[in-house]
Design a protein around this motif. Structure first.
Motif, short mmCIF file in Angstrom:
data_model
loop_
_atom_site.label_atom_id
_atom_site.label_comp_id
_atom_site.label_asym_id
_atom_site.label_seq_id
_atom_site.Cartn_x
_atom_site.Cartn_y
_atom_site.Cartn_z
N LYS A 194 14.90 -3.74 16.40
CA LYS A 194 15.31 -2.79 15.35
C LYS A 194 14.36 -2.91 14.17
O LYS A 194 14.03 -4.01 13.74
N ASP A 198 15.74 2.46 10.88
CA ASP A 198 16.61 2.70 9.72
C ASP A 198 18.05 3.03 10.14
O ASP A 198 18.66 3.98 9.62
N GLU A 204 15.75 1.09 17.43
CA GLU A 204 16.48 1.59 16.25
C GLU A 204 15.55 1.64 15.04
O GLU A 204 14.79 0.70 14.81
N CYS A 216 17.59 -6.56 10.68
CA CYS A 216 16.63 -5.99 11.65
C CYS A 216 15.52 -6.98 11.96
O CYS A 216 15.48 -8.08 11.43
N ASP A 217 14.61 -6.56 12.83
CA ASP A 217 13.57 -7.47 13.32
C ASP A 217 12.24 -7.30 12.61
O ASP A 217 11.46 -8.24 12.52
N ILE A 239 13.14 -1.36 10.13
CA ILE A 239 13.41 -0.56 8.94
C ILE A 239 12.07 0.01 8.48
O ILE A 239 11.01 -0.45 8.90
N ALA A 282 13.30 -6.80 6.32
CA ALA A 282 13.89 -6.43 7.61
C ALA A 282 14.99 -7.43 7.98
O ALA A 282 16.10 -7.03 8.37
#
Ligand code: PDD
Length: 286
Positions: A135, A257, A255, A169-170, A137, A164
Protein backbone atom coordinates in the motif's frame (compact mmCIF):
# COMPACT_ATOMS: atom_id res chain seq x y z
CA UNK A 1 30.85 -10.65 12.48
CA UNK A 2 30.15 -8.83 9.23
CA UNK A 3 33.19 -7.89 7.18
CA UNK A 4 33.04 -4.56 5.38
CA UNK A 5 35.35 -2.81 2.92
CA UNK A 6 36.85 0.64 3.53
CA UNK A 7 39.41 2.21 1.21
CA UNK A 8 41.32 -0.93 0.34
CA UNK A 9 40.83 -2.93 3.53
CA UNK A 10 38.44 -5.70 4.53
CA UNK A 11 37.62 -5.13 8.21
CA UNK A 12 35.18 -6.33 10.85
CA UNK A 13 32.38 -3.73 10.88
CA UNK A 14 33.31 -2.55 14.38
CA UNK A 15 36.80 -1.64 13.21
CA UNK A 16 35.81 0.29 10.10
CA UNK A 17 36.45 4.05 10.33
CA UNK A 18 35.74 7.14 8.24
CA UNK A 19 36.88 10.67 9.15
CA UNK A 20 34.42 13.04 10.87
CA UNK A 21 35.50 15.52 8.15
CA UNK A 22 34.36 13.22 5.37
CA UNK A 23 32.21 15.25 2.98
CA UNK A 24 29.71 12.44 2.84
CA UNK A 25 29.01 13.02 6.52
CA UNK A 26 29.25 16.84 6.48
CA UNK A 27 27.56 17.60 3.15
CA UNK A 28 25.96 14.47 1.71
CA UNK A 29 28.66 14.86 -0.95
CA UNK A 30 28.60 11.32 -2.21
CA UNK A 31 26.93 8.73 -4.39
CA UNK A 32 25.90 5.13 -3.86
CA UNK A 33 24.73 1.94 -5.52
CA UNK A 34 22.73 -1.02 -4.28
CA UNK A 35 23.17 -4.38 -6.03
CA UNK A 36 21.15 -7.43 -5.12
CA UNK A 37 22.54 -10.93 -4.68
CA UNK A 38 20.58 -14.03 -5.63
CA UNK A 39 22.10 -17.47 -5.29
CA UNK A 40 25.34 -15.82 -4.15
CA UNK A 41 25.64 -13.88 -7.45
CA UNK A 42 25.37 -10.19 -8.30
CA UNK A 43 22.32 -9.10 -10.26
CA UNK A 44 22.79 -6.67 -13.18
CA UNK A 45 26.22 -5.64 -11.93
CA UNK A 46 27.27 -4.02 -15.22
CA UNK A 47 24.24 -1.71 -15.08
CA UNK A 48 25.00 -0.58 -11.54
CA UNK A 49 28.66 0.00 -12.37
CA UNK A 50 27.77 2.09 -15.42
CA UNK A 51 25.34 4.24 -13.42
CA UNK A 52 27.94 4.67 -10.67
CA UNK A 53 30.45 5.97 -13.18
CA UNK A 54 27.86 8.39 -14.53
CA UNK A 55 26.95 9.65 -11.03
CA UNK A 56 30.63 10.27 -10.26
CA UNK A 57 31.14 12.11 -13.57
CA UNK A 58 28.08 14.32 -13.07
CA UNK A 59 29.42 15.45 -9.68
CA UNK A 60 33.10 15.63 -10.66
CA UNK A 61 34.03 13.12 -8.00
CA UNK A 62 37.13 11.28 -9.04
CA UNK A 63 37.04 7.51 -9.32
CA UNK A 64 38.57 5.75 -6.34
CA UNK A 65 41.78 3.88 -7.10
CA UNK A 66 39.95 0.57 -6.71
CA UNK A 67 37.29 1.42 -9.32
CA UNK A 68 38.47 -1.26 -11.76
CA UNK A 69 38.41 -3.86 -8.97
CA UNK A 70 34.83 -3.22 -7.90
CA UNK A 71 33.45 -6.49 -9.26
CA UNK A 72 36.16 -8.42 -7.45
CA UNK A 73 35.54 -6.51 -4.19
CA UNK A 74 31.78 -7.11 -4.45
CA UNK A 75 32.41 -10.83 -4.93
CA UNK A 76 34.90 -10.97 -2.09
CA UNK A 77 32.44 -9.32 0.31
CA UNK A 78 29.65 -11.66 -0.76
CA UNK A 79 31.95 -14.64 -0.20
CA UNK A 80 33.39 -13.46 3.13
CA UNK A 81 29.90 -12.78 4.50
CA UNK A 82 28.45 -15.94 2.97
CA UNK A 83 25.55 -14.07 1.40
CA UNK A 84 23.13 -16.21 -0.59
CA UNK A 85 20.35 -13.60 -0.92
CA UNK A 86 20.88 -10.01 0.04
CA UNK A 87 22.28 -6.66 -0.98
CA UNK A 88 25.67 -5.04 -1.45
CA UNK A 89 25.79 -1.31 -0.68
CA UNK A 90 28.55 0.82 -2.16
CA UNK A 91 29.17 4.42 -1.13
CA UNK A 92 31.71 6.81 -2.65
CA UNK A 93 32.15 10.28 -1.20
CA UNK A 94 34.41 13.15 -2.22
CA UNK A 95 36.51 12.26 0.81
CA UNK A 96 38.00 14.41 3.54
CA UNK A 97 40.53 17.22 3.22
CA UNK A 98 40.82 17.17 7.01
CA UNK A 99 38.69 20.30 7.44
CA UNK A 100 35.26 21.65 6.58
CA UNK A 101 34.90 23.87 3.52
CA UNK A 102 32.14 24.37 0.95
CA UNK A 103 34.78 24.50 -1.77
CA UNK A 104 35.59 21.07 -3.19
CA UNK A 105 38.98 19.83 -2.02
CA UNK A 106 41.71 19.44 -4.65
CA UNK A 107 41.22 15.97 -6.18
CA UNK A 108 45.00 15.74 -6.63
CA UNK A 109 45.49 15.63 -2.87
CA UNK A 110 42.14 14.34 -1.54
CA UNK A 111 41.18 10.75 -2.26
CA UNK A 112 37.51 9.77 -2.46
CA UNK A 113 36.21 7.49 0.29
CA UNK A 114 34.99 4.05 -0.80
CA UNK A 115 32.88 2.04 1.62
CA UNK A 116 31.08 -1.21 0.89
CA UNK A 117 29.00 -3.48 3.07
CA UNK A 118 26.52 -6.33 2.70
CA UNK A 119 23.08 -6.98 4.14
CA UNK A 120 21.88 -10.54 4.23
CA UNK A 121 18.20 -10.83 3.21
CA UNK A 122 17.09 -14.43 3.07
CA UNK A 123 13.80 -14.58 1.18
CA UNK A 124 14.55 -11.53 -0.98
CA UNK A 125 13.26 -13.27 -4.11
CA UNK A 126 10.43 -15.21 -2.48
CA UNK A 127 9.14 -12.12 -0.71
CA UNK A 128 5.66 -12.63 0.87
CA UNK A 129 4.90 -8.93 0.26
CA UNK A 130 4.92 -9.66 -3.47
CA UNK A 131 2.06 -12.14 -3.03
CA UNK A 132 -0.05 -9.65 -1.08
CA UNK A 133 0.97 -6.41 -2.74
CA UNK A 134 1.83 -3.21 -0.91
CA UNK A 135 0.00 0.00 0.00
CA UNK A 136 1.30 3.42 -0.85
CA UNK A 137 0.48 7.03 -0.09
CA UNK A 138 1.27 10.04 -2.27
CA UNK A 139 3.41 12.90 -1.00
CA UNK A 140 4.80 16.03 -2.58
CA UNK A 141 8.22 15.66 -4.21
CA UNK A 142 10.38 18.36 -2.65
CA UNK A 143 13.78 16.88 -3.56
CA UNK A 144 16.46 18.64 -5.60
CA UNK A 145 16.52 18.87 -9.39
CA UNK A 146 19.11 16.18 -10.21
CA UNK A 147 17.40 13.01 -9.05
CA UNK A 148 19.07 11.15 -11.92
CA UNK A 149 22.29 11.24 -9.89
CA UNK A 150 22.24 8.56 -7.20
CA UNK A 151 23.39 10.73 -4.28
CA UNK A 152 23.31 9.86 -0.61
CA UNK A 153 20.87 12.74 0.06
CA UNK A 154 18.22 10.37 1.32
CA UNK A 155 16.65 12.45 4.09
CA UNK A 156 13.42 13.30 2.29
CA UNK A 157 12.90 9.78 0.89
CA UNK A 158 13.47 8.54 4.42
CA UNK A 159 10.90 11.02 5.79
CA UNK A 160 8.50 9.90 3.06
CA UNK A 161 8.87 6.29 4.14
CA UNK A 162 8.04 7.35 7.72
CA UNK A 163 4.97 9.30 6.53
CA UNK A 164 3.84 6.09 4.83
CA UNK A 165 4.46 4.05 7.98
CA UNK A 166 2.47 6.49 10.12
CA UNK A 167 -0.39 6.19 7.63
CA UNK A 168 -0.31 2.39 7.99
CA UNK A 169 1.18 1.99 4.51
CA UNK A 170 4.38 0.58 3.07
CA UNK A 171 5.79 3.32 0.90
CA UNK A 172 5.20 6.70 -0.71
CA UNK A 173 5.09 7.87 -4.31
CA UNK A 174 6.18 11.43 -4.89
CA UNK A 175 4.21 13.95 -6.93
CA UNK A 176 5.50 17.07 -8.66
CA UNK A 177 3.35 19.45 -10.72
CA UNK A 178 0.49 16.98 -10.37
CA UNK A 179 2.42 14.00 -11.77
CA UNK A 180 4.12 11.06 -10.08
CA UNK A 181 7.89 11.23 -10.27
CA UNK A 182 8.92 8.01 -8.47
CA UNK A 183 8.78 6.18 -5.16
CA UNK A 184 11.00 6.92 -2.15
CA UNK A 185 13.47 4.28 -3.37
CA UNK A 186 11.88 2.83 -6.49
CA UNK A 187 10.40 3.62 -9.89
CA UNK A 188 6.61 3.79 -10.24
CA UNK A 189 4.28 2.20 -12.83
CA UNK A 190 0.58 1.82 -13.52
CA UNK A 191 -1.12 -0.64 -15.84
CA UNK A 192 -4.16 0.22 -17.93
CA UNK A 193 -5.52 -2.70 -19.91
CA UNK A 194 -2.36 -4.30 -21.32
CA UNK A 195 -0.40 -1.06 -21.29
CA UNK A 196 2.37 -0.36 -18.80
CA UNK A 197 2.76 3.35 -18.10
CA UNK A 198 5.84 4.84 -16.40
CA UNK A 199 7.43 8.26 -16.36
CA UNK A 200 10.08 8.86 -19.04
CA UNK A 201 13.74 9.28 -18.08
CA UNK A 202 14.95 12.82 -17.30
CA UNK A 203 16.65 14.68 -14.45
CA UNK A 204 13.39 14.20 -12.48
CA UNK A 205 13.89 10.53 -11.61
CA UNK A 206 16.59 7.98 -11.00
CA UNK A 207 17.29 5.89 -14.08
CA UNK A 208 16.54 2.60 -12.40
CA UNK A 209 18.64 -0.36 -13.43
CA UNK A 210 15.70 -2.64 -12.64
CA UNK A 211 13.43 -0.31 -14.65
CA UNK A 212 15.63 -0.71 -17.75
CA UNK A 213 15.64 -4.50 -17.48
CA UNK A 214 11.92 -4.80 -16.71
CA UNK A 215 10.88 -2.53 -19.61
CA UNK A 216 13.14 -4.48 -21.97
CA UNK A 217 11.62 -7.78 -20.81
CA UNK A 218 8.08 -6.38 -21.00
CA UNK A 219 8.62 -5.34 -24.61
CA UNK A 220 10.18 -8.69 -25.44
CA UNK A 221 7.05 -10.34 -23.98
CA UNK A 222 4.94 -8.20 -26.38
CA UNK A 223 3.57 -6.04 -23.57
CA UNK A 224 2.85 -2.44 -24.48
CA UNK A 225 4.98 0.20 -22.73
CA UNK A 226 4.22 3.92 -22.66
CA UNK A 227 6.80 6.25 -21.10
CA UNK A 228 4.97 9.37 -19.91
CA UNK A 229 3.98 11.06 -16.66
CA UNK A 230 0.75 9.99 -14.89
CA UNK A 231 -1.27 11.52 -12.08
CA UNK A 232 -2.38 9.97 -8.80
CA UNK A 233 -5.99 10.29 -10.01
CA UNK A 234 -5.09 8.17 -13.05
CA UNK A 235 -3.22 5.71 -10.86
CA UNK A 236 -6.28 5.23 -8.63
CA UNK A 237 -8.32 4.32 -11.72
CA UNK A 238 -5.65 1.98 -13.08
CA UNK A 239 -6.13 -1.78 -13.33
CA UNK A 240 -2.85 -2.38 -11.51
CA UNK A 241 0.26 -0.66 -10.27
CA UNK A 242 3.73 -1.74 -9.30
CA UNK A 243 7.20 -0.47 -8.48
CA UNK A 244 10.71 -1.65 -9.29
CA UNK A 245 14.07 -1.45 -7.54
CA UNK A 246 17.18 -3.53 -6.94
CA UNK A 247 15.82 -4.62 -3.55
CA UNK A 248 12.10 -5.01 -4.35
CA UNK A 249 12.52 -6.29 -7.95
CA UNK A 250 8.94 -5.96 -9.27
CA UNK A 251 6.53 -5.26 -6.39
CA UNK A 252 2.77 -5.08 -6.95
CA UNK A 253 0.98 -2.04 -5.46
CA UNK A 254 -2.62 -2.76 -4.42
CA UNK A 255 -3.70 0.47 -2.75
CA UNK A 256 -2.99 4.17 -3.36
CA UNK A 257 -4.10 6.80 -0.81
CA UNK A 258 -6.66 4.37 0.62
CA UNK A 259 -8.15 3.41 -2.76
CA UNK A 260 -7.88 -0.26 -3.70
CA UNK A 261 -6.77 -0.95 -7.28
CA UNK A 262 -8.77 -3.51 -9.26
CA UNK A 263 -9.80 -6.29 -6.89
CA UNK A 264 -7.21 -5.21 -4.31
CA UNK A 265 -4.87 -8.04 -5.15
CA UNK A 266 -1.57 -8.06 -7.08
CA UNK A 267 -2.26 -7.58 -10.77
CA UNK A 268 -1.69 -10.12 -13.51
CA UNK A 269 0.92 -8.09 -15.37
CA UNK A 270 2.91 -7.11 -12.26
CA UNK A 271 2.94 -10.71 -11.08
CA UNK A 272 4.00 -12.00 -14.48
CA UNK A 273 6.72 -9.35 -14.81
CA UNK A 274 8.14 -10.27 -11.41
CA UNK A 275 8.36 -13.91 -12.52
CA UNK A 276 9.95 -13.04 -15.85
CA UNK A 277 12.39 -10.61 -14.26
CA UNK A 278 13.57 -13.03 -11.56
CA UNK A 279 13.97 -15.82 -14.08
CA UNK A 280 15.75 -13.79 -16.76
CA UNK A 281 18.03 -11.67 -14.59
CA UNK A 282 19.56 -14.70 -12.86
CA UNK A 283 20.93 -15.76 -16.23
CA UNK A 284 23.31 -12.78 -16.35
CA UNK A 285 24.21 -12.80 -12.63
CA UNK A 286 27.96 -12.74 -11.97
N1 PDD B 1 16.93 2.61 -4.48
N2 PDD B 1 14.32 5.66 -7.61
C1 PDD B 1 14.96 5.95 -6.46
C2 PDD B 1 14.75 7.28 -5.84
C3 PDD B 1 15.78 4.98 -5.85
O1 PDD B 1 16.41 5.25 -4.69
C4 PDD B 1 15.93 3.71 -6.45
C5 PDD B 1 16.81 2.63 -5.87
C6 PDD B 1 15.24 3.46 -7.66
C7 PDD B 1 15.35 2.14 -8.40
O2 PDD B 1 16.63 1.98 -8.99
P1 PDD B 1 17.27 0.53 -9.20
O3 PDD B 1 16.29 -0.25 -9.97
O4 PDD B 1 18.50 0.81 -9.95
O5 PDD B 1 17.51 -0.02 -7.81
C8 PDD B 1 14.46 4.47 -8.21
C9 PDD B 1 17.81 1.66 -3.83
C10 PDD B 1 17.38 0.26 -4.03
C11 PDD B 1 17.97 2.03 -2.37
O6 PDD B 1 18.16 3.22 -2.11
O7 PDD B 1 17.93 1.16 -1.51
Amino acid sequence: MRMVYVNGDYLPETEARVSIFDRGFLMADGVYEVTSILGGKLIDFAGHLARLERSLNELDIKKPAAFDDLLEIHRELVARNEIDEGLVYLQITRGSSGDRDFVFPDPETTEPTLVMFTQSKPGLADNPAARKGIKIISIEDIRWGRRDIKTVQLLYPSMGKMMARRAGCDDAWMVEDGHVTEGTSNNAYIVSGNRIITRQLSHDILHGITRAAVLRMAREAQMEVEERPFTIAEAKQADEAFLTSASAFVMPVVEIDGVALGDGRPGRIATRLREIYLEEIRKTAV
